[in-house]
Motif scaffolding. Structure first.
Motif, PDB file in Angstrom:
ATOM      1  N   THR A 167      30.040  45.589  -1.075  1.00  0.00           N
ATOM      2  CA  THR A 167      30.992  45.595  -2.185  1.00  0.00           C
ATOM      3  C   THR A 167      30.240  45.566  -3.507  1.00  0.00           C
ATOM      4  N   ALA A 168      30.690  46.393  -4.435  1.00  0.00           N
ATOM      5  CA  ALA A 168      30.124  46.388  -5.787  1.00  0.00           C
ATOM      6  C   ALA A 168      31.177  45.909  -6.771  1.00  0.00           C
ATOM      7  N   LEU A 169      30.798  44.939  -7.582  1.00  0.00           N
ATOM      8  CA  LEU A 169      31.643  44.537  -8.712  1.00  0.00           C
ATOM      9  C   LEU A 169      31.157  45.329  -9.916  1.00  0.00           C
ATOM     10  N   VAL A 170      32.042  46.143 -10.460  1.00  0.00           N
ATOM     11  CA  VAL A 170      31.659  47.069 -11.532  1.00  0.00           C
ATOM     12  C   VAL A 170      32.353  46.632 -12.824  1.00  0.00           C
ATOM     13  N   ILE A 171      31.558  46.192 -13.765  1.00  0.00           N
ATOM     14  CA  ILE A 171      32.100  45.648 -15.008  1.00  0.00           C
ATOM     15  C   ILE A 171      31.682  46.549 -16.160  1.00  0.00           C
TER      16      ILE A 171
ATOM     17  N   THR B 277      32.449  37.871  -3.858  1.00  0.00           N
ATOM     18  CA  THR B 277      32.649  38.901  -2.827  1.00  0.00           C
ATOM     19  C   THR B 277      31.593  39.995  -2.914  1.00  0.00           C
ATOM     20  N   ALA B 278      31.103  40.232  -4.124  1.00  0.00           N
ATOM     21  CA  ALA B 278      30.229  41.396  -4.332  1.00  0.00           C
ATOM     22  C   ALA B 278      28.811  41.146  -3.820  1.00  0.00           C
ATOM     23  N   ASP B 279      28.213  42.215  -3.280  1.00  0.00           N
ATOM     24  CA  ASP B 279      26.781  42.186  -2.956  1.00  0.00           C
ATOM     25  C   ASP B 279      25.992  42.666  -4.166  1.00  0.00           C
ATOM     26  N   THR B 280      26.619  43.592  -4.894  1.00  0.00           N
ATOM     27  CA  THR B 280      25.936  44.241  -6.020  1.00  0.00           C
ATOM     28  C   THR B 280      26.818  44.170  -7.251  1.00  0.00           C
ATOM     29  N   LEU B 281      26.212  43.875  -8.376  1.00  0.00           N
ATOM     30  CA  LEU B 281      26.929  43.953  -9.660  1.00  0.00           C
ATOM     31  C   LEU B 281      26.405  45.159 -10.417  1.00  0.00           C
ATOM     32  N   VAL B 282      27.305  45.920 -10.992  1.00  0.00           N
ATOM     33  CA  VAL B 282      26.907  46.987 -11.908  1.00  0.00           C
ATOM     34  C   VAL B 282      27.616  46.679 -13.231  1.00  0.00           C
TER      35      VAL B 282
ATOM     36  N   ARG C 125      22.287  41.468  -6.107  1.00  0.00           N
ATOM     37  CA  ARG C 125      21.425  42.251  -6.990  1.00  0.00           C
ATOM     38  C   ARG C 125      22.303  42.820  -8.101  1.00  0.00           C
ATOM     39  N   ALA C 126      21.687  43.080  -9.233  1.00  0.00           N
ATOM     40  CA  ALA C 126      22.477  43.583 -10.368  1.00  0.00           C
ATOM     41  C   ALA C 126      21.761  44.740 -11.041  1.00  0.00           C
ATOM     42  N   PHE C 127      22.560  45.716 -11.444  1.00  0.00           N
ATOM     43  CA  PHE C 127      22.084  46.803 -12.306  1.00  0.00           C
ATOM     44  C   PHE C 127      22.839  46.665 -13.628  1.00  0.00           C
ATOM     45  N   VAL C 128      22.104  46.562 -14.714  1.00  0.00           N
ATOM     46  CA  VAL C 128      22.746  46.397 -16.020  1.00  0.00           C
ATOM     47  C   VAL C 128      22.381  47.594 -16.890  1.00  0.00           C
ATOM     48  N   VAL C 129      23.389  48.392 -17.222  1.00  0.00           N
ATOM     49  CA  VAL C 129      23.167  49.542 -18.112  1.00  0.00           C
ATOM     50  C   VAL C 129      23.354  49.073 -19.544  1.00  0.00           C
TER      51      VAL C 129
ATOM     52  N   ILE D 139      21.488  34.838 -10.235  1.00  0.00           N
ATOM     53  CA  ILE D 139      21.283  36.281 -10.035  1.00  0.00           C
ATOM     54  C   ILE D 139      20.008  36.698 -10.761  1.00  0.00           C
ATOM     55  N   THR D 140      18.953  36.836  -9.991  1.00  0.00           N
ATOM     56  CA  THR D 140      17.641  37.113 -10.603  1.00  0.00           C
ATOM     57  C   THR D 140      17.091  38.489 -10.214  1.00  0.00           C
ATOM     58  N   ASP D 141      17.715  39.134  -9.246  1.00  0.00           N
ATOM     59  CA  ASP D 141      17.303  40.494  -8.871  1.00  0.00           C
ATOM     60  C   ASP D 141      18.068  41.467  -9.772  1.00  0.00           C
ATOM     61  N   VAL D 142      17.562  41.633 -10.977  1.00  0.00           N
ATOM     62  CA  VAL D 142      18.292  42.396 -11.998  1.00  0.00           C
ATOM     63  C   VAL D 142      17.447  43.571 -12.479  1.00  0.00           C
ATOM     64  N   THR D 143      18.038  44.754 -12.458  1.00  0.00           N
ATOM     65  CA  THR D 143      17.376  45.938 -13.021  1.00  0.00           C
ATOM     66  C   THR D 143      18.101  46.333 -14.305  1.00  0.00           C
ATOM     67  N   PHE D 144      17.378  46.347 -15.403  1.00  0.00           N
ATOM     68  CA  PHE D 144      17.961  46.788 -16.668  1.00  0.00           C
ATOM     69  C   PHE D 144      17.680  48.276 -16.853  1.00  0.00           C
TER      70      PHE D 144
END
Ligand SMILES: Cc1cc2nc3c(=O)[nH]c(=O)nc-3n(C[C@H](O)[C@H](O)[C@H](O)COP(=O)(O)O)c2cc1C
Length: 209
Positions: free
Chosen positions: A3-7, A85-90, A133-137, A168-173
């Motif tokens: 699941t991805a939480l997309v914000i 619930t999310a495995d991944t945050l975008v 894990r998180a991806f932050v644009v 949440i420390t696995d973050v890609t900017f």
């Protein structure tokens, strides 16, 4: 199924660069996981309220004593449930006045709750949201990752701290910078992030497999 939480948090609607790149990040995640479930929060279009006297009390542990407090607690619980619930945050985070949009800050204000998403112990604060894990644009008119304006970046360090505080420390900017430096620089910046999305999402998905 993951699941991805997309914000997203741009105020610029269809013209948003960060929202467009978030969409491309999700498409890339889906290419690795066709069953990906997406929970979407568009804070630009549907902002969560800023804290006020009722929500500040309710979110800091007071027993709700009116409807406003009950509603604030309910919204916060819903947002935290989505996060858990999310495995991944975008996350799409434009730079507005050197920081993140107030809409995104308001979301953090609703999910950072002592005893639920972080705790204090004798050894200091501990994030309770583990294994994500998180991806932050990040989209910016100027250049902040290097050069003279670097010290004015109140966006990325703040986002990094807030995410880390919850665990949440696995973050890609993914930084789209120099968007206001003319059409050519803008296109180059967006294309560079597209390439980075392909590479980093691919690597993260292979690592998780
Ligand atoms: C209200 C507002 C404030 C902005 N402040 C900054 C700023 O402080 N530094 C900067 O480099 N760009 C700034 N910009 C430019 C945005 O970062 C840029 O337009 C970016 O594309 C916004 O992301 P979005 O397209 O996803 O909304 C600002 C834009 C707006 C609308």
């Amino acid at each position: 199924m993951s699941t991805a939480l997309v914000i997203t948090s741009s105020a610029l609607g269809e013209a948003s660069v960060s929202s467009q790149l978030v969409e491309e990040t999700v498409a890339r995640l889906r290419s690795h996981d066709p069953a990906l479930r997406v929970i979407a929060r568009d804070l630009g279009r549907n902002p969560v309220p800023h804290l006020d006297i009722d929500s500040a009390a309710a979110l800091r542990g007071a027993e709700p004593s009116n409807y406003a407090q009950v509603n604030a607690l309910s919204l916060s619980n819903d947002l935290i449930a989505e996060l858990k619930t999310a495995d991944t945050l975008v996350i799409g985070a434009p730079m507005y006045n050197f920081g993140m949009p107030s809409t995104l800050k308001a979301w953090f204000d609703h999910v950072l709750r002592a005893g639920i998403t972080f705790s204090y112990s004798e050894s200091g604060p501990e994030g309770l949201i583990k294994g994500k894990r998180a991806f932050v644009v990040e989209s910016r008119g100027g250049l902040y990752s290097e050069g003279p304006a670097q010290p004015m970046d109140s966006q990325e360090p703040h986002l990094r701290n807030l995410l880390a505080f919850m665990g949440i420390t696995d973050v890609t900017f993914l930084r789209a910078e120099k968007l206001a430096f003319g059409p050519e620089a803008r296109e180059q910046a967006i294309e560079a992030v597209r390439q980075q999305i392909g590479k980093t999402v691919g690597e993260a998905c292979r690592k998780a497999a």
